[in-house]
Design an enzyme around this catalytic site. Structure first.
Site, PDB file in Angstrom:
ATOM      1  N   LYS A 146       4.743  -5.921   2.397  1.00  0.00           N
ATOM      2  CA  LYS A 146       5.374  -4.210   3.230  1.00  0.00           C
ATOM      3  C   LYS A 146       3.979  -4.098   4.018  1.00  0.00           C
ATOM      4  O   LYS A 146       3.678  -3.691   4.315  1.00  0.00           O
ATOM      5  CB  LYS A 146       5.370  -3.652   2.055  1.00  0.00           C
ATOM      6  CG  LYS A 146       4.031  -3.452   1.207  1.00  0.00           C
ATOM      7  CD  LYS A 146       4.346  -2.168  -0.387  1.00  0.00           C
ATOM      8  CE  LYS A 146       3.143  -2.414  -1.172  1.00  0.00           C
ATOM      9  NZ  LYS A 146       2.567  -1.445  -2.001  1.00  0.00           N
ATOM     10  N   ASP A 147       2.738  -5.421   3.737  1.00  0.00           N
ATOM     11  CA  ASP A 147       1.077  -4.881   4.017  1.00  0.00           C
ATOM     12  C   ASP A 147       1.318  -5.924   5.652  1.00  0.00           C
ATOM     13  O   ASP A 147       0.009  -5.884   6.508  1.00  0.00           O
ATOM     14  CB  ASP A 147      -0.079  -6.239   3.457  1.00  0.00           C
ATOM     15  CG  ASP A 147      -0.182  -4.713   2.169  1.00  0.00           C
ATOM     16  OD1 ASP A 147       0.370  -4.080   1.963  1.00  0.00           O
ATOM     17  OD2 ASP A 147      -0.223  -6.110   1.011  1.00  0.00           O
ATOM     18  N   THR A 204      -2.763   8.005  -5.146  1.00  0.00           N
ATOM     19  CA  THR A 204      -1.571   7.341  -4.201  1.00  0.00           C
ATOM     20  C   THR A 204      -2.448   7.473  -2.893  1.00  0.00           C
ATOM     21  O   THR A 204      -3.942   7.574  -2.403  1.00  0.00           O
ATOM     22  CB  THR A 204      -1.222   7.446  -3.782  1.00  0.00           C
ATOM     23  OG1 THR A 204       0.089   6.692  -3.170  1.00  0.00           O
ATOM     24  CG2 THR A 204      -1.049   9.618  -3.223  1.00  0.00           C
ATOM     25  N   ARG A 207       2.633   7.792   3.097  1.00  0.00           N
ATOM     26  CA  ARG A 207       4.158   8.255   2.989  1.00  0.00           C
ATOM     27  C   ARG A 207       3.925   8.772   1.730  1.00  0.00           C
ATOM     28  O   ARG A 207       4.998   9.825   1.128  1.00  0.00           O
ATOM     29  CB  ARG A 207       4.615   7.299   2.543  1.00  0.00           C
ATOM     30  CG  ARG A 207       6.639   7.071   1.588  1.00  0.00           C
ATOM     31  CD  ARG A 207       6.727   5.327   2.740  1.00  0.00           C
ATOM     32  NE  ARG A 207       6.090   4.724   1.247  1.00  0.00           N
ATOM     33  CZ  ARG A 207       6.626   4.426   0.308  1.00  0.00           C
ATOM     34  NH1 ARG A 207       7.004   5.155  -0.482  1.00  0.00           N
ATOM     35  NH2 ARG A 207       5.518   3.540  -0.951  1.00  0.00           N
ATOM     36  N   ARG A 208       3.220   8.399   0.648  1.00  0.00           N
ATOM     37  CA  ARG A 208       3.416   8.194  -0.893  1.00  0.00           C
ATOM     38  C   ARG A 208       2.614  10.182  -0.934  1.00  0.00           C
ATOM     39  O   ARG A 208       3.442  11.263  -2.007  1.00  0.00           O
ATOM     40  CB  ARG A 208       2.946   7.880  -1.635  1.00  0.00           C
ATOM     41  CG  ARG A 208       3.898   6.361  -2.072  1.00  0.00           C
ATOM     42  CD  ARG A 208       2.639   5.776  -2.963  1.00  0.00           C
ATOM     43  NE  ARG A 208       3.646   4.705  -3.103  1.00  0.00           N
ATOM     44  CZ  ARG A 208       3.052   3.426  -3.629  1.00  0.00           C
ATOM     45  NH1 ARG A 208       1.731   3.513  -3.714  1.00  0.00           N
ATOM     46  NH2 ARG A 208       3.699   1.893  -3.475  1.00  0.00           N
ATOM     47  N   ARG A 211      -8.093   4.483  -4.353  1.00  0.00           N
ATOM     48  CA  ARG A 211      -7.534   2.324  -3.846  1.00  0.00           C
ATOM     49  C   ARG A 211      -8.258   1.820  -5.035  1.00  0.00           C
ATOM     50  O   ARG A 211      -8.544   2.171  -6.331  1.00  0.00           O
ATOM     51  CB  ARG A 211      -8.448   2.570  -3.079  1.00  0.00           C
ATOM     52  CG  ARG A 211      -8.424   3.503  -1.237  1.00  0.00           C
ATOM     53  CD  ARG A 211      -7.501   2.404  -0.621  1.00  0.00           C
ATOM     54  NE  ARG A 211      -7.873   1.265  -0.621  1.00  0.00           N
ATOM     55  CZ  ARG A 211      -8.575   0.819   0.977  1.00  0.00           C
ATOM     56  NH1 ARG A 211      -9.086   1.997   1.591  1.00  0.00           N
ATOM     57  NH2 ARG A 211      -8.509  -0.125   0.233  1.00  0.00           N
ATOM     58  N   GLY A 212      -7.586   0.118  -4.642  1.00  0.00           N
ATOM     59  CA  GLY A 212      -8.254  -0.738  -5.659  1.00  0.00           C
ATOM     60  C   GLY A 212      -7.051  -1.149  -6.043  1.00  0.00           C
ATOM     61  O   GLY A 212      -6.255  -1.151  -5.857  1.00  0.00           O
ATOM     62  N   VAL A 239      -4.109  -2.795  -9.342  1.00  0.00           N
ATOM     63  CA  VAL A 239      -3.055  -2.418  -9.676  1.00  0.00           C
ATOM     64  C   VAL A 239      -4.353  -1.817 -10.500  1.00  0.00           C
ATOM     65  O   VAL A 239      -3.852  -0.916 -12.530  1.00  0.00           O
ATOM     66  CB  VAL A 239      -2.571  -3.010  -9.785  1.00  0.00           C
ATOM     67  CG1 VAL A 239      -1.739  -2.589 -11.319  1.00  0.00           C
ATOM     68  CG2 VAL A 239      -1.143  -3.519  -8.760  1.00  0.00           C
ATOM     69  N   ARG A 247      -6.652   1.323 -10.705  1.00  0.00           N
ATOM     70  CA  ARG A 247      -6.048   2.184 -10.579  1.00  0.00           C
ATOM     71  C   ARG A 247      -5.488   2.867 -11.836  1.00  0.00           C
ATOM     72  O   ARG A 247      -5.933   3.505 -12.379  1.00  0.00           O
ATOM     73  CB  ARG A 247      -4.926   2.126  -9.612  1.00  0.00           C
ATOM     74  CG  ARG A 247      -5.177   1.201  -8.421  1.00  0.00           C
ATOM     75  CD  ARG A 247      -4.110   1.422  -7.376  1.00  0.00           C
ATOM     76  NE  ARG A 247      -4.566   1.202  -5.690  1.00  0.00           N
ATOM     77  CZ  ARG A 247      -3.832   1.307  -4.815  1.00  0.00           C
ATOM     78  NH1 ARG A 247      -2.163   1.804  -4.596  1.00  0.00           N
ATOM     79  NH2 ARG A 247      -4.267   0.550  -3.499  1.00  0.00           N
ATOM     80  N   CYS A 293       1.803   0.382   8.146  1.00  0.00           N
ATOM     81  CA  CYS A 293       1.677   0.973   7.279  1.00  0.00           C
ATOM     82  C   CYS A 293       0.843   1.715   7.056  1.00  0.00           C
ATOM     83  O   CYS A 293       0.712   1.913   5.172  1.00  0.00           O
ATOM     84  CB  CYS A 293       2.108  -0.447   6.404  1.00  0.00           C
ATOM     85  SG  CYS A 293       0.748  -0.995   6.283  1.00  0.00           S
TER      86      CYS A 293
END
Length: 311
Positions: free
Chosen positions: A81-82, A125, A129-130, A147-148, A150, A153, A240
């Site tokens: 997706k990136d 987020t 899109r989200r 950002r950051g 997982v 976050r 993206c």
């Protein structure tokens, strides 16, 4: 080739994905030595602005591709997706691994879903899109950039900076955080990002020997599904960093592609879907994009492009 060097981002998720590829290659090719080359990308370094504001194609790829061009790495592993819809430079995607969970995850310590959020609640987020989908469902809540990696976050959520955050199910599961998923957001209500859950292996274009070495990693049905999604996105000239969603799956031996375009400021959105032959993934994507254009996708995307950093 006895030593294979893989360029990867330094994040825990990127390293997990690259080790996953490396382990499969070692199993398929006994005696092959695989080394990782962890690198920092612009997308990893600039954390004080939204992804949309940073902009640019290949936000998480450029440094890895440069390492391949310098001969320091033979290939690179990415979250698909990136990867930009059009690769820039002499590169190709040699393999697409079987897709993991493609859906988005609702993560919250107090609320089961967006429906139960109180007015004024804060959701985090980094995705337009989200953000656009949340705006279409709950115009009375606040969406803040997040950002950051997982772990970062989740730590911000636990510190009380957000009432909920939205992350990819695949990333949470790969890092052992599946228990943090409060709800898998269903595709019939919440389409994921194009190619979400899939891992892509990039090489220098025309490297036949390396392409053959990697061929055992390639999952044909996943490649067909993500190609339909990416074809739709290419036709819309999206990236993206714009509010486009797309998800294709195989149903009754056919590809079923659903797509969505939204506005992160107003919550306005359009959607379309179609079915087609597994061998005609590219054409299916173009067909769904044409439907979206007929419904006004160009205007929605133009609005997103005008103020990418204001969201």
């Amino acid at each position: 080739m006895t030593v294979l060097r893989i360029a990867t981002r330094k994040s825990a998720l990127a390293l997990w994905q690259t080790e996953h590829v490396a382990d499969q290659l070692r199993a398929m090719h006994p005696g092959l030595e695989v080394e990782l080359l962890p690198l920092s990308t612009r997308g990893d370094e600039v954390l004080d602005r939204s992804l949309a504001a940073v902009g640019g194609k290949g936000l998480f790829l450029k440094e890895l591709e440069e390492a391949m061009l310098r001969g320091e790495a033979d290939l690179a592993v990415h979250s698909f997706k990136d990867v930009p819809m059009q690769l820039e430079g002499p590169f190709e995607i040699a393999a697409v691994l079987e897709r993991a969970d493609p859906l988005d995850a609702w993560v919250s310590n107090h609320y089961d879903g967006w429906q139960s959020l109180p007015t004024g609640a804060v959701v985090g987020t980094s995705s337009l899109r989200r953000r656009a989908r949340l705006r279409s469902l709950r115009s009375d809540i606040e969406v803040r950039d997040l950002r950051g990696n997982v772990n970062t976050r989740l730590a911000k959520l636990d510190a009380g900076e957000y009432d909920a955050v939205i992350l990819a199910c695949a990333g949470l599961k790969r890092l052992g955080f599946e228990s943090r998923i409060r709800q898998r957001l269903p595709a019939d209500m919440w389409l994921p990002a194009v190619s979400q859950g899939a891992i892509a292996v990039e090489i220098r274009a025309g490297d036949v020997r390396l392409r053959e070495l990697l061929s055992g990693l390639d999952h044909a049905l996943t490649r067909s599904c993500v190609e339909a999604e990416r074809s739709m996105n290419r036709a819309l000239e999206g990236s993206c960093q714009v509010p486009i969603a797309g998800y294709c799956e195989v149903v009754s031996s056919e590809l079923w592609l659903r797509a969505w375009v939204g506005n992160a400021l107003t919550g306005e959105f359009i959607q379309a879907e179609s079915r087609g032959s597994i061998s005609q993934a590219d054409a299916l994507g173009t067909s769904v994009a044409d439907q979206l254009f007929a419904l006004g996708a160009a205007d929605l995307l133009a609005q997103a492009a005008e103020k990418p950093g204001a969201l």
